[in-house]
Design an enzyme around this catalytic site. Structure first.
Site, PDB file in Angstrom:
ATOM      1  N   HIS A  57       0.172   4.687  -0.986  1.00  0.00           N
ATOM      2  CA  HIS A  57       2.288   6.154  -1.275  1.00  0.00           C
ATOM      3  C   HIS A  57       2.059   5.179  -1.838  1.00  0.00           C
ATOM      4  O   HIS A  57       2.856   3.443  -1.683  1.00  0.00           O
ATOM      5  CB  HIS A  57       2.481   6.912   0.090  1.00  0.00           C
ATOM      6  CG  HIS A  57       0.960   7.688   0.165  1.00  0.00           C
ATOM      7  ND1 HIS A  57       1.175   8.269   1.638  1.00  0.00           N
ATOM      8  CD2 HIS A  57      -0.438   8.052   0.240  1.00  0.00           C
ATOM      9  CE1 HIS A  57       0.205   9.430   1.644  1.00  0.00           C
ATOM     10  NE2 HIS A  57      -0.395   9.196   1.080  1.00  0.00           N
ATOM     11  N   GLU A  59       6.071   4.764  -1.173  1.00  0.00           N
ATOM     12  CA  GLU A  59       6.640   3.682   0.027  1.00  0.00           C
ATOM     13  C   GLU A  59       6.181   2.028   0.687  1.00  0.00           C
ATOM     14  O   GLU A  59       6.279   1.084   0.870  1.00  0.00           O
ATOM     15  CB  GLU A  59       7.110   4.968   1.038  1.00  0.00           C
ATOM     16  CG  GLU A  59       7.878   5.972   1.214  1.00  0.00           C
ATOM     17  CD  GLU A  59       6.659   7.512   0.728  1.00  0.00           C
ATOM     18  OE1 GLU A  59       5.623   6.897   0.037  1.00  0.00           O
ATOM     19  OE2 GLU A  59       6.662   8.304   1.363  1.00  0.00           O
ATOM     20  N   CYS A  87       4.767  10.838   5.050  1.00  0.00           N
ATOM     21  CA  CYS A  87       4.092  11.298   5.392  1.00  0.00           C
ATOM     22  C   CYS A  87       4.546  10.473   7.065  1.00  0.00           C
ATOM     23  O   CYS A  87       5.168   9.756   6.516  1.00  0.00           O
ATOM     24  CB  CYS A  87       3.500  11.217   5.494  1.00  0.00           C
ATOM     25  SG  CYS A  87       2.183   9.875   4.536  1.00  0.00           S
ATOM     26  N   CYS A  90       3.497   6.336   6.028  1.00  0.00           N
ATOM     27  CA  CYS A  90       4.445   5.430   5.114  1.00  0.00           C
ATOM     28  C   CYS A  90       5.681   5.694   6.289  1.00  0.00           C
ATOM     29  O   CYS A  90       6.974   4.670   6.501  1.00  0.00           O
ATOM     30  CB  CYS A  90       5.233   6.931   4.529  1.00  0.00           C
ATOM     31  SG  CYS A  90       3.537   6.820   2.701  1.00  0.00           S
TER      32      CYS A  90
END
Length: 161
Positions: A57, A59, A87, A90
């Site tokens: 992801h 991040e 999420c 993250c």
């Protein structure tokens, strides 16, 4: 106050630029930047499809790059700017990296874990908490995501015509 708003918008626009690059590469367009001492030290964008990595992801990519660049895992003097609310994974990465503040653009109504469904980053049961501020350039952050999924739906319809 105006100067602070402009600073946040500048960094969020850098994250939006990363999101657009991700979208152009066929990824869900989410982008992130890590800021330390008023400058961007790392940039990230979704890379899940390209790397076949469910943890890639934006991040996490940015946090990993920041750690390498700064030569340390503890990023307690750093802020994260990301176009979509983090999420659970993250948000957990924010806690483990000791990020000071998370700034995000759009709420994630399905997976958001920095305020929408829950707030991992501020959970008092954990040993570190990050401040969280959402809604920065929300509409600009949502636009690439909406366009991406609109095109995906169109492409899906064309398959059956």
């Amino acid at each position: 106050m105006e100067e602070t708003r402009k600073k946040h918008e500048k960094f969020m626009r850098a994250a939006i630029a990363q999101a657009k690059k991700a979208g152009e590469a066929g990824e869900v367009p989410v982008g992130a930047v890590i800021v330390c001492d008023g400058r961007i030290v790392a940039r990230g964008q979704n890379e899940r499809e390209r790397k076949n990595d469910p943890t890639a992801h934006a991040e996490v990519v940015a946090i990993r790059k920041a750690g390498k660049k700064l030569g340390r895992w503890n990023l307690s003097d750093c802020d994260l700017y990301v176009t979509l609310e983090p999420c659970a994974m993250c948000g957990g990465s924010v806690v483990y990296a000791r990020i000071a503040h998370v700034y995000y653009g759009a709420d994630d109504l399905r997976f958001g874990c920095c305020g929408t469904l829950m707030n991992i980053a501020t959970d008092p049961r954990l040993n570190h908490r990050a401040e969280v501020t959402g809604g920065i350039l929300k509409d600009e952050c949502l636009m690439p995501i909406k366009e991406f999924f609109r095109e995906k739906r169109k492409a899906g319809k064309r398959k059956f015509e």
